[in-house]
Motif scaffolding. Structure first.
Motif, PDB file in Angstrom:
ATOM      1  N   UNK A 147      21.656  -1.198   4.771  1.00 23.25           N
ATOM      2  CA  UNK A 147      21.894  -2.002   5.963  1.00 23.25           C
ATOM      3  C   UNK A 147      20.945  -3.198   6.007  1.00 23.25           C
ATOM      4  N   UNK A 148      19.661  -2.943   5.724  1.00 21.49           N
ATOM      5  CA  UNK A 148      18.687  -4.038   5.749  1.00 21.49           C
ATOM      6  C   UNK A 148      19.006  -5.079   4.681  1.00 21.49           C
ATOM      7  N   UNK A 149      19.343  -4.626   3.479  1.00 20.90           N
ATOM      8  CA  UNK A 149      19.670  -5.565   2.400  1.00 20.90           C
ATOM      9  C   UNK A 149      20.899  -6.392   2.745  1.00 20.90           C
ATOM     10  N   UNK A 186       6.747   1.726 -12.063  1.00 22.32           N
ATOM     11  CA  UNK A 186       6.252   1.655 -10.687  1.00 22.32           C
ATOM     12  C   UNK A 186       4.979   0.820 -10.561  1.00 22.32           C
ATOM     13  N   UNK A 187       3.906   1.122 -11.280  1.00 30.26           N
ATOM     14  CA  UNK A 187       2.711   0.270 -11.134  1.00 30.26           C
ATOM     15  C   UNK A 187       2.936  -1.160 -11.607  1.00 30.26           C
ATOM     16  N   UNK A 227       0.815  -1.212   0.000  1.00 27.99           N
ATOM     17  CA  UNK A 227       0.000   0.000   0.000  1.00 27.99           C
ATOM     18  C   UNK A 227       0.850   1.264   0.000  1.00 27.99           C
ATOM     19  N   UNK A 228       1.938   1.267   0.769  1.00 28.30           N
ATOM     20  CA  UNK A 228       2.831   2.430   0.785  1.00 28.30           C
ATOM     21  C   UNK A 228       3.539   2.610  -0.555  1.00 28.30           C
ATOM     22  N   UNK A 229       3.875   1.510  -1.210  1.00 36.31           N
ATOM     23  CA  UNK A 229       4.501   1.633  -2.521  1.00 36.31           C
ATOM     24  C   UNK A 229       3.540   2.248  -3.533  1.00 36.31           C
ATOM     25  N   UNK A 230       2.265   1.867  -3.484  1.00 33.81           N
ATOM     26  CA  UNK A 230       1.279   2.483  -4.362  1.00 33.81           C
ATOM     27  C   UNK A 230       1.108   3.966  -4.034  1.00 33.81           C
ATOM     28  N   UNK A 246      10.589  -2.900  -3.425  1.00 38.69           N
ATOM     29  CA  UNK A 246      10.913  -1.573  -2.886  1.00 38.69           C
ATOM     30  C   UNK A 246      12.344  -1.168  -3.242  1.00 38.69           C
ATOM     31  N   UNK A 247      13.289  -2.103  -3.121  1.00 36.73           N
ATOM     32  CA  UNK A 247      14.672  -1.786  -3.447  1.00 36.73           C
ATOM     33  C   UNK A 247      14.849  -1.398  -4.901  1.00 36.73           C
ATOM     34  N   UNK A 248      14.140  -2.083  -5.806  1.00 36.01           N
ATOM     35  CA  UNK A 248      14.250  -1.745  -7.224  1.00 36.01           C
ATOM     36  C   UNK A 248      13.674  -0.365  -7.514  1.00 36.01           C
ATOM     37  N   UNK A 249      12.556  -0.036  -6.896  1.00 35.86           N
ATOM     38  CA  UNK A 249      11.944   1.271  -7.132  1.00 35.86           C
ATOM     39  C   UNK A 249      12.745   2.394  -6.467  1.00 35.86           C
TER      40      UNK A 249
END
Length: 364
Positions: free
Chosen positions: A264-266, A197-198, A183-186, A240-243
């Motif tokens: 860091x997360x990746x 993106x979509x 939802x946050x990505x949208x 998310x990382x790709x966008x």
């Protein structure tokens, strides 16, 4: 051994993160004369991403060398994998120091090659998450099924369902995070005018729904909901990382941010994946070696077949008495010294009389 390899990865990753985001000036004056001088890492040659490329290249050299040395099953491969740690550390330091003298153009080519290798590593991480999900799900279910059921921390487990409930709650938490992230990505990334993106978010959502449906259907009876949740969460993070990596500010609101948290997360996910596979492979190898040792020891300790007792006729009376007294052996009588045993085709006398059989004549 596995801990030491993971320690090398951890130290190298930490140094790479520090050099990537600290913007530390790495220029070092090595020597100078009145007319000439030489400076290492002059003009930012070893800063930022270039420092990361050099560290990545050094680790690639280490593990490619180990792959070559341990590709076959031999004692030399075992020694190369488990020993020579001083030589390995010295080799890593030497290769890292050598990269300082190499031009950045060489690492630009290395970065392009790494772009084509990276998708294979993403598949490698997904396989690792699948294995981890199945292992975790099986372990939680077995804790409920064992007698008596294992408690969960301070929670009693008299009914034998606490670990299964915890499994379902963990799945629910993961799916809440997945749907919230999608939802946050949208919402945060522009959808109009940015076709990627979509496409990326919708594809991720469809894969999450398909993966979840398969895990709870009869099509895949071996599937586990926890495994599907982990893979779906990882797929959402990759989306998310790709966008977030897009360099266009009109399609990526994070284009000008440093991206330290994402890195860091990746890196934590990648390190955890490598550590899980490393220790899993170590456990399998240890179990294989233990089973081989048990089989070898069992073959060495197996009692020799007992010798058949000697025939009475082959021993003298003195030897028979000695065998019986000292070894407790009883000699087997030879067939030629007693009455011959009846043949299986000869019926007993009573049965022969009842059947009208006499002396071998038929139809008497």
């Amino acid at each position: 051994t596995n801990v030491l390899y993971c320690l090398i990865l951890f130290v190298a990753t930490t140094v790479a993160l520090v050099l990537r985001y600290s913007e530390q000036d790495m220029a070092v004056d090595t020597w100078s004369t009145g007319s000439a001088s030489y400076t290492l890492c002059e003009g930012g040659r070893c800063e930022g991403n270039w420092a990361v490329f050099r560290i990545s290249f050094t680790l690639s050299c280490l593990f490619l060398t180990m792959l070559f040395l341990t590709c076959g099953e031999s004692k030399a491969a075992v020694f190369a994998h488990r020993g020579f740690w001083l030589a390995k550390v010295i080799g890593v330091i030497a290769v890292g120091a050598t990269t300082v003298f190499m031009p950045n153009d060489a690492f630009a080519y290395y970065a392009w090659i790494a772009r084509f290798v990276a998708p294979g590593f993403l598949v490698y991480q997904v396989i690792s998450l699948i294995g981890f999900g199945y292992s975790a799900n099986t372990a939680m279910v077995e804790r409920d099924d064992q007698a008596p059921p294992a408690p969960l921390l301070c929670i009693s487990n008299s009914g034998g369902n606490v670990w299964k409930v915890a499994n379902l709650l963990l799945c629910l938490l993961l799916y809440v995070g997945i749907l919230t992230g999608i939802g946050l990505l949208y919402d945060r990334f522009p959808q109009s005018g940015c076709s990627f993106n979509p496409l990326a978010v919708t594809t991720t959502l469809l894969l999450v729904l398909l993966n979840t449906a398969l895990s709870v259907s009869s099509i895949a009876p071996h599937a586990a909901l926890l495994t599907s949740a982990l893979v779906s969460a990882y797929g959402t993070w990759v989306c998310y990382g790709a966008m977030a990596a897009m360099p266009y500010a009109e399609c990526n609101p994070l284009a000008n941010s440093p991206g330290f948290v994402s890195s860091v997360v990746s890196i934590c996910i990648a390190t955890g994946t490598v550590a899980f596979l490393t220790f899993s492979a170590g456990r399998r190898e240890t179990a294989k070696m233990s089973a081989k040792e048990v089989a070898t020891n069992a073959g060495q300790l197996a009692p020799a077949p007992a010798a058949a007792p000697a025939a009475c006729g082959s021993l003298t009376p003195a030897e028979e008495a000695m065998e019986t007294e000292e070894a407790g052996a009883v000699c087997a009588p030879e067939a030629s010294q007693g009455w011959p045993e009846p043949m299986e085709t000869d019926p007993p006398p009573a049965a022969a009389a009842a059947a009208g059989w006499s002396g071998g004549a038929e139809g008497g």
